[in-house]
Write a protein that holds these residues in place. Structure first.
Motif, PDB file in Angstrom:
ATOM      1  N   GLU A   2     -54.137 -25.148 -31.412  1.00  0.00           N
ATOM      2  CA  GLU A   2     -53.892 -23.996 -32.274  1.00  0.00           C
ATOM      3  C   GLU A   2     -54.296 -24.305 -33.709  1.00  0.00           C
ATOM      4  N   THR A   3     -54.870 -23.317 -34.388  1.00  0.00           N
ATOM      5  CA  THR A   3     -55.212 -23.494 -35.798  1.00  0.00           C
ATOM      6  C   THR A   3     -54.147 -22.909 -36.712  1.00  0.00           C
ATOM      7  N   MET A   4     -53.306 -22.021 -36.155  1.00  0.00           N
ATOM      8  CA  MET A   4     -52.230 -21.407 -36.937  1.00  0.00           C
ATOM      9  C   MET A   4     -50.926 -21.487 -36.155  1.00  0.00           C
ATOM     10  N   PHE A   5     -49.829 -21.569 -36.908  1.00  0.00           N
ATOM     11  CA  PHE A   5     -48.506 -21.609 -36.299  1.00  0.00           C
ATOM     12  C   PHE A   5     -47.649 -20.498 -36.869  1.00  0.00           C
ATOM     13  N   GLN A   6     -46.899 -19.846 -35.990  1.00  0.00           N
ATOM     14  CA  GLN A   6     -45.948 -18.830 -36.427  1.00  0.00           C
ATOM     15  C   GLN A   6     -44.718 -19.528 -36.987  1.00  0.00           C
ATOM     16  N   ILE A   7     -44.280 -19.109 -38.172  1.00  0.00           N
ATOM     17  CA  ILE A   7     -43.080 -19.714 -38.753  1.00  0.00           C
ATOM     18  C   ILE A   7     -41.968 -18.692 -38.970  1.00  0.00           C
ATOM     19  N   GLY A   8     -42.259 -17.419 -38.678  1.00  0.00           N
ATOM     20  CA  GLY A   8     -41.233 -16.397 -38.828  1.00  0.00           C
ATOM     21  C   GLY A   8     -41.741 -15.042 -38.380  1.00  0.00           C
ATOM     22  N   VAL A   9     -40.776 -14.104 -38.258  1.00  0.00           N
ATOM     23  CA  VAL A   9     -41.097 -12.725 -37.892  1.00  0.00           C
ATOM     24  C   VAL A   9     -40.336 -11.816 -38.846  1.00  0.00           C
ATOM     25  N   ILE A  10     -41.044 -10.850 -39.417  1.00  0.00           N
ATOM     26  CA  ILE A  10     -40.389  -9.884 -40.298  1.00  0.00           C
ATOM     27  C   ILE A  10     -39.534  -8.965 -39.425  1.00  0.00           C
ATOM     28  N   THR A  11     -38.244  -8.903 -39.722  1.00  0.00           N
ATOM     29  CA  THR A  11     -37.343  -8.083 -38.911  1.00  0.00           C
ATOM     30  C   THR A  11     -37.035  -6.741 -39.559  1.00  0.00           C
ATOM     31  N   LYS A  80     -43.735  -7.964 -37.361  1.00  0.00           N
ATOM     32  CA  LYS A  80     -45.015  -8.683 -37.458  1.00  0.00           C
ATOM     33  C   LYS A  80     -44.755 -10.155 -37.756  1.00  0.00           C
ATOM     34  N   PRO A  81     -45.519 -11.045 -37.118  1.00  0.00           N
ATOM     35  CA  PRO A  81     -45.335 -12.480 -37.340  1.00  0.00           C
ATOM     36  C   PRO A  81     -45.962 -12.964 -38.651  1.00  0.00           C
TER      37      PRO A  81
END
Length: 168
Positions: A2-11, A80-81
């Motif tokens: 992976e080149t990008m990692f998810q670190i959060g999601v706007i709730t 959205k992540p």
């Protein structure tokens, strides 16, 4: 890899001045304080956002982005992540791996026999547990301990394991 990692999601939005409430999906929510920019994945495009302010509220991170000063500017970003590039990711210690790099990894037994594919990682507290779908379609839960995980080669997408008696 992976080149990008998810670190959060706007709730949700937070207040009227363009702040958003983020559920962190990183092991270290404090890392948001160190970020100057973050990528919003809309599903169609990646938008680079400059982090202006970071606050914490219960289990959430409250973020304010430069240039987005109204609730109407950020309302469309719910669910959205938020992602970072690999070079912005938290540094790993020896024998630690990014979960995104492990998913879909080929898993072999110590004798070289193909065992299956790593499908998920469960974080239990004491140690992670790898969910492996075996070649015959069954699911095996394997503790991520050095007695079971003999080697991991992220570059080649390959893991060698020892399945302790009683785990199958």
């Amino acid at each position: 890899m992976e080149t990008m990692f998810q670190i959060g999601v706007i709730t949700a939005t937070h207040g009227l001045r363009g702040e958003v409430k983020v559920f962190p999906t990183t092991d270290d929510p404090q890392r948001f304080k160190k970020l100057k920019e973050i990528m919003l994945d809309t599903g169609k495009e990646l938008i680079k956002l400059e982090v202006e302010q970071v606050k914490f509220f219960k289990q959430f991170v409250i973020l304010k982005f430069r240039g987005y000063d109204d609730i109407n500017d950020v309302e469309k970003w719910k669910k959205k992540p938020l992602k970072v590039y690999r070079d912005q990711a938290v540094e790993l210690k020896k024998n630690e791996y990014y979960i995104a790099d492990l998913i879909d990894m080929e898993v072999n037994l110590e004798d070289g026999t193909r065992f299956g594919t790593l499908k998920d990682v469960m974080q239990t507290g004491a140690n992670d547990v790898y969910v492996i779908e075996t070649t015959d379609g069954k699911e095996v839960l394997l503790p991520a301990i050095k007695q079971c995980i003999l080697s991991v080669d992220v570059e080649k997408g390959h893991m060698t394991v020892y399945v302790m008696p009683g785990l199958m």
